[in-house]
Design a protein around this motif. Structure first.
Motif, PDB file in Angstrom:
ATOM      1  N   UNK A 264       0.944  -1.353   0.097  1.00  0.00           N
ATOM      2  CA  UNK A 264      -0.013  -0.061  -0.084  1.00  0.00           C
ATOM      3  C   UNK A 264       0.903   1.172   0.109  1.00  0.00           C
ATOM      4  N   UNK A 265       2.153   1.051   0.085  1.00  0.00           N
ATOM      5  CA  UNK A 265       3.030   2.265   0.009  1.00  0.00           C
ATOM      6  C   UNK A 265       2.950   2.851  -1.540  1.00  0.00           C
ATOM      7  N   UNK A 266       3.416   4.144  -1.453  1.00  0.00           N
ATOM      8  CA  UNK A 266       3.573   4.678  -3.001  1.00  0.00           C
ATOM      9  C   UNK A 266       4.866   5.548  -3.130  1.00  0.00           C
ATOM     10  N   UNK A 267       5.090   6.019  -4.119  1.00  0.00           N
ATOM     11  CA  UNK A 267       6.335   6.983  -4.165  1.00  0.00           C
ATOM     12  C   UNK A 267       5.979   8.373  -4.875  1.00  0.00           C
ATOM     13  N   UNK A 268       4.492   8.820  -4.364  1.00  0.00           N
ATOM     14  CA  UNK A 268       4.250  10.099  -4.840  1.00  0.00           C
ATOM     15  C   UNK A 268       4.411  11.080  -3.612  1.00  0.00           C
ATOM     16  N   UNK A 269       4.553  12.168  -3.905  1.00  0.00           N
ATOM     17  CA  UNK A 269       4.728  13.277  -2.792  1.00  0.00           C
ATOM     18  C   UNK A 269       3.576  13.657  -1.919  1.00  0.00           C
ATOM     19  N   UNK A 302      -8.636  -2.470   2.991  1.00  0.00           N
ATOM     20  CA  UNK A 302      -9.141  -2.181   4.394  1.00  0.00           C
ATOM     21  C   UNK A 302      -7.769  -1.409   4.976  1.00  0.00           C
ATOM     22  N   UNK A 303      -6.689  -1.953   4.633  1.00  0.00           N
ATOM     23  CA  UNK A 303      -5.570  -1.495   5.433  1.00  0.00           C
ATOM     24  C   UNK A 303      -5.174  -0.109   4.941  1.00  0.00           C
ATOM     25  N   UNK A 304      -5.219   0.124   3.466  1.00  0.00           N
ATOM     26  CA  UNK A 304      -4.787   1.381   2.884  1.00  0.00           C
ATOM     27  C   UNK A 304      -5.935   2.209   3.231  1.00  0.00           C
ATOM     28  N   UNK A 305      -7.364   2.268   3.077  1.00  0.00           N
ATOM     29  CA  UNK A 305      -8.330   2.918   3.753  1.00  0.00           C
ATOM     30  C   UNK A 305      -8.005   3.616   5.087  1.00  0.00           C
ATOM     31  N   UNK A 306      -7.706   2.884   5.844  1.00  0.00           N
ATOM     32  CA  UNK A 306      -7.425   3.073   7.378  1.00  0.00           C
ATOM     33  C   UNK A 306      -6.066   3.784   7.343  1.00  0.00           C
ATOM     34  N   UNK A 307      -4.914   3.345   6.619  1.00  0.00           N
ATOM     35  CA  UNK A 307      -3.770   4.036   6.705  1.00  0.00           C
ATOM     36  C   UNK A 307      -3.684   5.421   6.522  1.00  0.00           C
ATOM     37  N   UNK A 308      -4.633   5.678   5.105  1.00  0.00           N
ATOM     38  CA  UNK A 308      -4.505   7.002   4.626  1.00  0.00           C
ATOM     39  C   UNK A 308      -5.877   7.775   5.029  1.00  0.00           C
ATOM     40  N   UNK A 309      -6.684   7.227   5.816  1.00  0.00           N
ATOM     41  CA  UNK A 309      -7.812   7.893   6.123  1.00  0.00           C
ATOM     42  C   UNK A 309      -8.559   8.263   5.155  1.00  0.00           C
ATOM     43  N   UNK A 310      -8.920   7.406   4.190  1.00  0.00           N
ATOM     44  CA  UNK A 310      -9.680   8.048   2.907  1.00  0.00           C
ATOM     45  C   UNK A 310     -10.633   6.810   2.491  1.00  0.00           C
ATOM     46  N   UNK A 349       7.206   2.450 -10.904  1.00  0.00           N
ATOM     47  CA  UNK A 349       7.910   1.326 -10.474  1.00  0.00           C
ATOM     48  C   UNK A 349       8.738   1.171  -9.276  1.00  0.00           C
ATOM     49  N   UNK A 350       8.450   0.249  -8.500  1.00  0.00           N
ATOM     50  CA  UNK A 350       9.147   0.536  -6.939  1.00  0.00           C
ATOM     51  C   UNK A 350      10.804   0.083  -7.236  1.00  0.00           C
TER      52      UNK A 350
END
Ligand SMILES: Cc1cc2nc3c(=O)[nH]c(=O)nc-3n(C[C@H](O)[C@H](O)[C@H](O)COP(=O)(O)OP(=O)(O)OC[C@H]3O[C@@H](n4cnc5c(N)ncnc54)[C@H](O)[C@@H]3O)c2cc1C
Length: 382
Positions: A264-269, A302-310, A349-350
């Motif tokens: 769920x990580x990303x590389x955007x600012x 579910x984890x991403x929604x909770x982690x980013x609160x969106x 790309x990671x």
């Protein structure tokens, strides 16, 4: 099946197996005790989690190196690198995947048209060939969606050289039933056994080797042990992998999660304003595999929604992604064959993939020799 499709389960397995990632792994990994659906003692069974990136290679490598150091962990590290090698190799020769799909469809049509082939194919996938080990592995695969690496090698070799069935049908059988079914590792491993990956070098399943590494559980008769590598006319062109520029959306954007990469990580600012989860609708795979994939996507969403609160939107059909009004859609790169192609989505790309994949232009050695320096330069473990 014992595997829960969650990151929590992946981390628990990582913890449980990490004491064994050192010399013990190197000494014991080739033995197939027949797990019958239980956690094996000598191999990690992390591949279904790696396949979907509920856990990633960097985390697994870091744990092995941290616990055991580079010398003792050498074999385990090397096996994890094989995964990146196969992935990078296929990404740079997409024609091999296209050809596999075309040959698979032609072979399935031949099964429909040819009674003799249909009988032999069904006997193989239903475990009725009379070859004791092969039949047991066919049953293990369909019942537990898993096979030990050595069993996969023996099975593929017997399929191709003893039963003389088309390799693409065997690869398809694996891809439909394995929980870790991965377009790159599976297709290229079958090609490796057949003698198509390392040209002129095929893998022979030998009765004494099978008896030895299965603890005498099997004693197969009549195996073809002098194997003639398969050949093909055309070599697929190499298209070097260059990561596309990182997307930099100016306004709102949504992180699209797909079954090919559920980290769920990303590389955007900036953080995403919504999560879009592409729920797989895979009709070809076995029910347990489909359930694992849907569960994995749900866990990540579910984890991403909770982690980013969106908010989280769930979508079943990639063609309807354009209907979602949540800014630009951005996703981790879609690995060829592991999720639907997403032409309308920006991808990144990671770092690990960008470091390892371009090295996979020929044999594994270049990856094994080059990956440590590349990854250290990026601050990654190795
Ligand atoms: C015919 C055939 C088909 C295969 N199909 C697949 C597939 O669809 N998906 C898949 O992930 N692997 C495939 N493999 C590779 C390998 O068998 C599995 O990755 C491995 O058995 C997974 O078990 P593990 O997690 O316990 O591995 P471990 O021994 O614990 O190794 C740790 C990790 O290293 C990687 N790895 C280990 N061995 C290999 C290998 N030989 N090639 C590539 N990566 C490796 C896996 O990600 C694995 O999780 C195939 C091998 C063969 C011979």
């Amino acid at each position: 099946m014992i595997l829960e499709p969650t990151r929590a389960a992946a981390l628990a397995r990582l913890d449980a197996f990490s004491p064994r990632m050192g010399r013990r792994y190197a000494a014991e990994r080739n033995h197939d005790h027949g797990s019958a659906g239980a956690w094996p003692a000598n191999v990690s069974m992390l591949s279904p989690y790696l396949r979907h990136r509920l856990i990633d290679e960097q985390e697994v490598l870091a744990r092995a190196l941290d616990k055991h150091g580079p010398d003792a962990a050498e074999k385990f590290v090397s096996e994890v690198l094989w995964r990146g090698y196969f992935r990078g190799w296929l990404e740079q020769r997409p024609a091999v995947w296209d050809r596999y799909l075309a040959e698979r469809d032609a072979a399935l049509a031949a099964v429909e048209a040819n009674g003799g082939l249909a009988r032999d194919y069904r006997a193989a996938i239903e475990g009725r060939t009379g070859i004791d080990c092969f039949d047991a592995w066919a049953d293990e695969l369909t019942a537990h969606n898993w096979l030990h690496n050595h069993a996969r090698m023996w099975f593929a070799s017997i399929w191709i050289f003893t039963l003389r069935l088309p390799w693409v049908l065997g690869a398809d059988f694996f891809l439909r039933h394995l929980l870790d079914g991965d377009a790159a590792s599976n297709t290229l491993s079958w090609r490796w056994v057949a003698g198509l990956h390392t040209r002129g070098k095929a893998y022979a399943a030998r009765a004494d080797n099978i008896a030895r590494y299965t603890g005498g559980r099997f004693n197969p008769k009549g195996l073809v042990e002098e194997v003639e590598p398969l050949t093909e006319d055309e070599e697929a062109p190499l298209i070097r992998f260059t990561p596309p520029p990182r997307p930099e959306p100016a306004g709102e954007w949504s992180l699209l999660l797909h079954e090919g990469d559920l980290a769920i990580g990303h590389s955007l600012a900036t953080p995403p304003s919504a999560i879009v989860a592409l729920v797989p609708r895979e009709e070809r795979v076995a029910p347990a595999v489909a359930a694992f994939r849907r569960g994995a996507v749900e866990d990540a969403a579910t984890r991403a929604g909770a982690s980013y609160g969106c908010p989280v939107h769930r979508v079943e059909d990639a063609a309807t992604l354009g209907d979602i009004r949540a800014g630009r859609l951005v996703a981790a790169y879609v690995p060829l064959g592991n999720a639907p192609a997403l032409p309308q989505v920006d991808t990144f790309v990671r770092d690990y993939d960008a470091a390892v994949w371009p090295l996979a232009t020929a044999g594994f050695f270049k990856v094994k020799a080059g990956a440590p320096a590349k990854s250290r330069a990026l601050g990654l473990p190795l």
